[in-house]
Design a protein around this motif. Sequence first.
Motif, mmCIF file in Angstrom:
data_model
loop_
_atom_site.group_PDB
_atom_site.id
_atom_site.type_symbol
_atom_site.label_atom_id
_atom_site.label_comp_id
_atom_site.label_asym_id
_atom_site.label_seq_id
_atom_site.Cartn_x
_atom_site.Cartn_y
_atom_site.Cartn_z
ATOM 1 N N CYS A 33 -8.146 16.824 -3.333
ATOM 2 C CA CYS A 33 -8.231 16.014 -4.554
ATOM 3 C C CYS A 33 -8.453 14.572 -4.150
ATOM 4 C CB CYS A 33 -6.952 16.142 -5.368
ATOM 5 S SG CYS A 33 -6.874 14.996 -6.761
ATOM 6 N N ARG A 34 -9.592 14.033 -4.551
ATOM 7 C CA ARG A 34 -9.920 12.649 -4.274
ATOM 8 C C ARG A 34 -9.431 11.802 -5.448
ATOM 9 N NH1 ARG A 34 -11.322 9.330 0.007
ATOM 10 N NH2 ARG A 34 -12.575 7.589 -0.757
ATOM 11 N N ALA A 35 -8.554 10.846 -5.167
ATOM 12 C CA ALA A 35 -7.988 9.998 -6.213
ATOM 13 C C ALA A 35 -8.562 8.589 -6.118
ATOM 14 C CB ALA A 35 -6.469 9.948 -6.080
ATOM 15 N N SER A 36 -8.715 7.943 -7.263
ATOM 16 C CA SER A 36 -9.195 6.570 -7.280
ATOM 17 C C SER A 36 -8.720 5.861 -8.534
ATOM 18 C CB SER A 36 -10.727 6.534 -7.210
ATOM 19 O OG SER A 36 -11.302 7.186 -8.324
ATOM 20 N N GLY A 37 -8.797 4.530 -8.507
ATOM 21 C CA GLY A 37 -8.469 3.743 -9.687
ATOM 22 C C GLY A 37 -7.019 3.315 -9.799
ATOM 23 N N PHE A 38 -6.198 3.660 -8.822
ATOM 24 C CA PHE A 38 -4.803 3.217 -8.834
ATOM 25 C C PHE A 38 -4.300 3.222 -7.396
ATOM 26 C CE2 PHE A 38 -2.314 7.140 -8.097
ATOM 27 C CZ PHE A 38 -3.329 8.081 -8.188
ATOM 28 N N SER A 42 0.171 17.506 0.875
ATOM 29 C CA SER A 42 0.089 16.378 1.792
ATOM 30 C C SER A 42 -0.877 15.356 1.225
ATOM 31 C CB SER A 42 -0.361 16.833 3.181
ATOM 32 O OG SER A 42 -1.641 17.424 3.118
ATOM 33 N N ARG A 43 -0.907 14.206 1.892
ATOM 34 C CA ARG A 43 -1.770 13.126 1.432
ATOM 35 C C ARG A 43 -2.304 12.372 2.630
ATOM 36 N NH1 ARG A 43 0.497 7.448 -0.649
ATOM 37 N NH2 ARG A 43 -1.411 6.325 -0.157
ATOM 38 N N ASP A 44 -3.577 12.056 2.592
ATOM 39 C CA ASP A 44 -4.191 11.224 3.607
ATOM 40 C C ASP A 44 -4.964 10.133 2.897
ATOM 41 O OD1 ASP A 44 -6.663 11.729 6.288
ATOM 42 O OD2 ASP A 44 -5.374 10.035 5.764
ATOM 43 N N LYS A 45 -4.384 8.955 2.868
ATOM 44 C CA LYS A 45 -4.963 7.821 2.132
ATOM 45 C C LYS A 45 -5.147 8.221 0.667
ATOM 46 C CE LYS A 45 -7.112 5.895 6.237
ATOM 47 N NZ LYS A 45 -8.377 5.470 6.908
ATOM 48 N N ASN A 46 -6.371 8.270 0.188
ATOM 49 C CA ASN A 46 -6.604 8.552 -1.229
ATOM 50 C C ASN A 46 -6.959 10.010 -1.510
ATOM 51 O OD1 ASN A 46 -6.137 5.900 -1.695
ATOM 52 N ND2 ASN A 46 -8.181 5.392 -2.441
ATOM 53 N N THR A 47 -6.728 10.887 -0.549
ATOM 54 C CA THR A 47 -7.004 12.307 -0.758
ATOM 55 C C THR A 47 -5.710 13.108 -0.669
ATOM 56 O OG1 THR A 47 -9.221 12.060 0.169
ATOM 57 C CG2 THR A 47 -8.329 14.277 0.030
ATOM 58 N N LEU A 48 -5.520 13.941 -1.671
ATOM 59 C CA LEU A 48 -4.379 14.844 -1.699
ATOM 60 C C LEU A 48 -4.845 16.230 -1.276
ATOM 61 C CD1 LEU A 48 -3.001 13.907 -5.244
ATOM 62 C CD2 LEU A 48 -2.568 12.763 -3.065
ATOM 63 N N TYR A 49 -3.920 16.978 -0.692
ATOM 64 C CA TYR A 49 -4.221 18.341 -0.283
ATOM 65 C C TYR A 49 -3.115 19.269 -0.777
ATOM 66 C CZ TYR A 49 -7.426 15.974 2.896
ATOM 67 O OH TYR A 49 -8.422 15.185 3.408
ATOM 68 N N LEU A 50 -3.500 20.506 -1.010
ATOM 69 C CA LEU A 50 -2.531 21.549 -1.304
ATOM 70 C C LEU A 50 -2.932 22.763 -0.480
ATOM 71 C CD1 LEU A 50 0.004 22.146 -3.014
ATOM 72 C CD2 LEU A 50 -1.514 23.276 -4.658
ATOM 73 N N GLN A 51 -2.189 22.978 0.606
ATOM 74 C CA GLN A 51 -2.412 24.155 1.444
ATOM 75 C C GLN A 51 -1.637 25.317 0.833
ATOM 76 O OE1 GLN A 51 -4.341 24.642 4.297
ATOM 77 N NE2 GLN A 51 -3.766 26.793 4.012
ATOM 78 N N MET A 52 -2.355 26.376 0.489
ATOM 79 C CA MET A 52 -1.737 27.510 -0.188
ATOM 80 C C MET A 52 -1.848 28.736 0.712
ATOM 81 S SD MET A 52 -3.117 26.872 -4.065
ATOM 82 C CE MET A 52 -4.780 27.392 -3.690
#
Length: 126
Positions: free
Chosen positions: A22-27, A71-81
């Motif tokens: 998940c790429r997040a932006s704007g905050f 997990s999170r790496d800078k502005n990218t979230l991950y969900l390992q399932m």
Amino acid sequence: QVQFVESGGGLVQAGGSLRLSCRASGFNLNHFPVAWFRQAPGKEREGLSCIASSDGNIYYSDSVKGRFTMSRDKNTLYLQMNSLKPEDTAVYYCATDFETPCRADTVRMIPLYDYYGRGTRVTVST
């Protein structure tokens, strides 16, 4: 403008694994919690996990604890399932809220977060 773009969904057999991104932006992700929730067909939204902005702690719902890792790496979230089950079939969303903190007792409130993406579909076959 808060934006999320989820990816990584697909079709997987029961017992298999997927990693959602998940790429997040704007905050500023350092100031607000980030989270994942899902909505299965015909069911209500379910909070899955969140990362607290205050200390980086990660909390999970009982339904995914031990199988999913956020997990999170800078502005990218991950969900390992891992160890996916047919009941994990759903559309998965990442989200944030500027008021609700991330704690163990607020994971259930994640579906009420104000900002979320369009989701990515996960289908787990038997």
